[in-house]
Design an enzyme around this catalytic site. Structure first.
Site, mmCIF file in Angstrom:
data_model
loop_
_atom_site.group_PDB
_atom_site.id
_atom_site.type_symbol
_atom_site.label_atom_id
_atom_site.label_comp_id
_atom_site.label_asym_id
_atom_site.label_seq_id
_atom_site.Cartn_x
_atom_site.Cartn_y
_atom_site.Cartn_z
ATOM 1 N N THR A 1 0.835 -1.188 0.000
ATOM 2 C CA THR A 1 0.000 0.000 0.000
ATOM 3 C C THR A 1 0.870 1.237 0.000
ATOM 4 O O THR A 1 1.984 1.210 0.490
ATOM 5 C CB THR A 1 -0.859 -0.011 1.284
ATOM 6 N N GLY B 1 -8.595 -5.416 2.488
ATOM 7 C CA GLY B 1 -7.542 -5.499 3.481
ATOM 8 C C GLY B 1 -7.644 -4.397 4.515
ATOM 9 O O GLY B 1 -8.699 -3.804 4.752
ATOM 10 N N ASP B 2 -6.521 -4.068 5.119
ATOM 11 C CA ASP B 2 -6.506 -3.075 6.191
ATOM 12 C C ASP B 2 -6.538 -1.639 5.685
ATOM 13 O O ASP B 2 -6.922 -0.719 6.415
ATOM 14 C CB ASP B 2 -5.256 -3.253 7.045
ATOM 15 N N GLY C 1 -2.542 -7.109 4.764
ATOM 16 C CA GLY C 1 -3.542 -6.413 5.553
ATOM 17 C C GLY C 1 -4.284 -7.264 6.552
ATOM 18 O O GLY C 1 -4.667 -6.779 7.625
#
Length: 344
Positions: A203, A233-234, A257
């Site tokens: 990311t 994901g996170d 994530g």
């Protein structure tokens, strides 16, 4: 331009040894502001777009949004519409941002929107909601005047997807972002897309402090390449991929994530800083919590965190070696710093 990320960290005139950077930070107790910090050495793209705003006295929120937009414009496999698709062949994007007043906006599983970070900001500023996903988020984009893109895969993503379909194997690779820039990317730091179907799971996260001492942050990603359709994901989750508390500090990260979500990673880091830990110590403690869950499994994936506190101190820590971050402050030159890691 082909660029090997590890070579870049060794050869760049801007890269400093980690201990030397700490020495520079320790010279003064004065708050260092403005400043902007992003994940990875490719964070130079984000920082270069954010810095002019900070340098002119603009807000940290405006700065991190512009940093995200710059990354979303890059043709690479981990951010923006040029990213690798899910296993059904569609590129889906996640993004979030958070300001100094706990205002936040998140979008996930979004298709055909070139700048999901700006959609997240519109959600934050124009609705009572924090998080929207999928078709509803796309509808909100249209209602907000955002033009939808075609949704077609970029030539490189299409090639990678067809290669992946031969085996259909889900295989994240640690620090794949660091192997080699993709030769057809828009910038020198655009990561490579591998012909064997391996992919980048990283990311772009950016956190900043403006001249007024206020903090903001953002995350933007196309998520795990060839993920199950609908996987999130996170990155768009406030408290996992990003958290900002203007009284304490801010944190963001990159990596797998699912593992970050398990410990609410960035919220954990900010709370650790609230309790007196430095940014570096807080990042390390959060990584150790992830590893403790399953030490053997932790050897197979990467997570890296970065954080800043209200004094302008910067810290980072990762599970595996190879993670780095880019910091930009007075002078406007992005300095790439290799992170300390649990496994060396």
């Amino acid at each position: 331009m082909k660029s090997n990320r590890r070579s870049f960290l060794r050869l760049s005139a801007f890269a400093l040894p980690f201990t030397r950077v700490n020495q520079l930070f320790a010279k003064s107790n004065a708050v260092r502001k403005p400043l902007v910090v992003s994940t990875w050495d490719s964070g130079q793209i984000s920082n270069a777009a954010a810095w002019p705003i900070l340098e002119k006295g603009g807000s940290a929120l405006d700065a991190v949004e512009q940093g995200a937009i710059a990354m979303e414009n890059e043709i690479n496999c981990c951010v923006g519409l040029g990213g690798n698709p899910d296993r059904d062949g569609f590129v889906t994007l996640d993004a979030c941002l958070m300001d100094d007043k706990f205002n936040c906006g998140s979008v996930a599983f979004v298709e055909k929107v070139k700048h999901p970070i700006s959609l997240a900001r519109k959600l934050m500023e124009n609705t009572p909601h924090v998080f929207m996903a999928g078709a509803g988020a796309q509808q909100f984009a249209v209602e907000s005047g955002i033009k939808l893109e075609s949704g077609e895969l970029s030539p490189d993503a299409d090639k990678a997807y067809k290669e992946w379909l031969k085996n259909g194997e889900y295989k994240p690779v640690i620090n794949v972002e660091h192997q080699q820039s993709h030769p057809k990317g828009n910038g020198p730091f655009a990561p490579k897309r591998f012909d064997d179907g391996t992919f980048n799971h990283d990311t772009m996260g950016t956190i900043a402090m403006d001249a007024s001492g206020n903090l903001s942050g953002m995350c933007t990603t196309s998520g795990l390449g060839f993920k199950m359709r609908g996987r999130i994901g996170d990155s768009p989750i406030i408290g996992s991929g990003l958290y900002v508390d203007n009284e304490v500090g801010a944190a963001t990260g990159s990596g797998q994530g699912e593992e970050v979500i398990r410990i609410c990673g960035t919220h954990t880091i900010v709370e650790l800083m609230r309790n007196g830990l430095s940014p570096a110590e807080a990042c390390k403690k959060a990584i150790e919590r992830i590893i403790k869950i399953n030490p053997e499994k932790a050897k197979t994936f990467q997570v890296g965190f970065i954080a800043i506190n209200k004094q302008g101190e910067i810290g980072a820590y990762s599970i595996q070696k190879g993670f780095s971050y880019t910091m930009t402050e007075k002078g406007g030159k992005g300095i790439v710093v290799p992170s300390k890691s649990h496994f060396s």
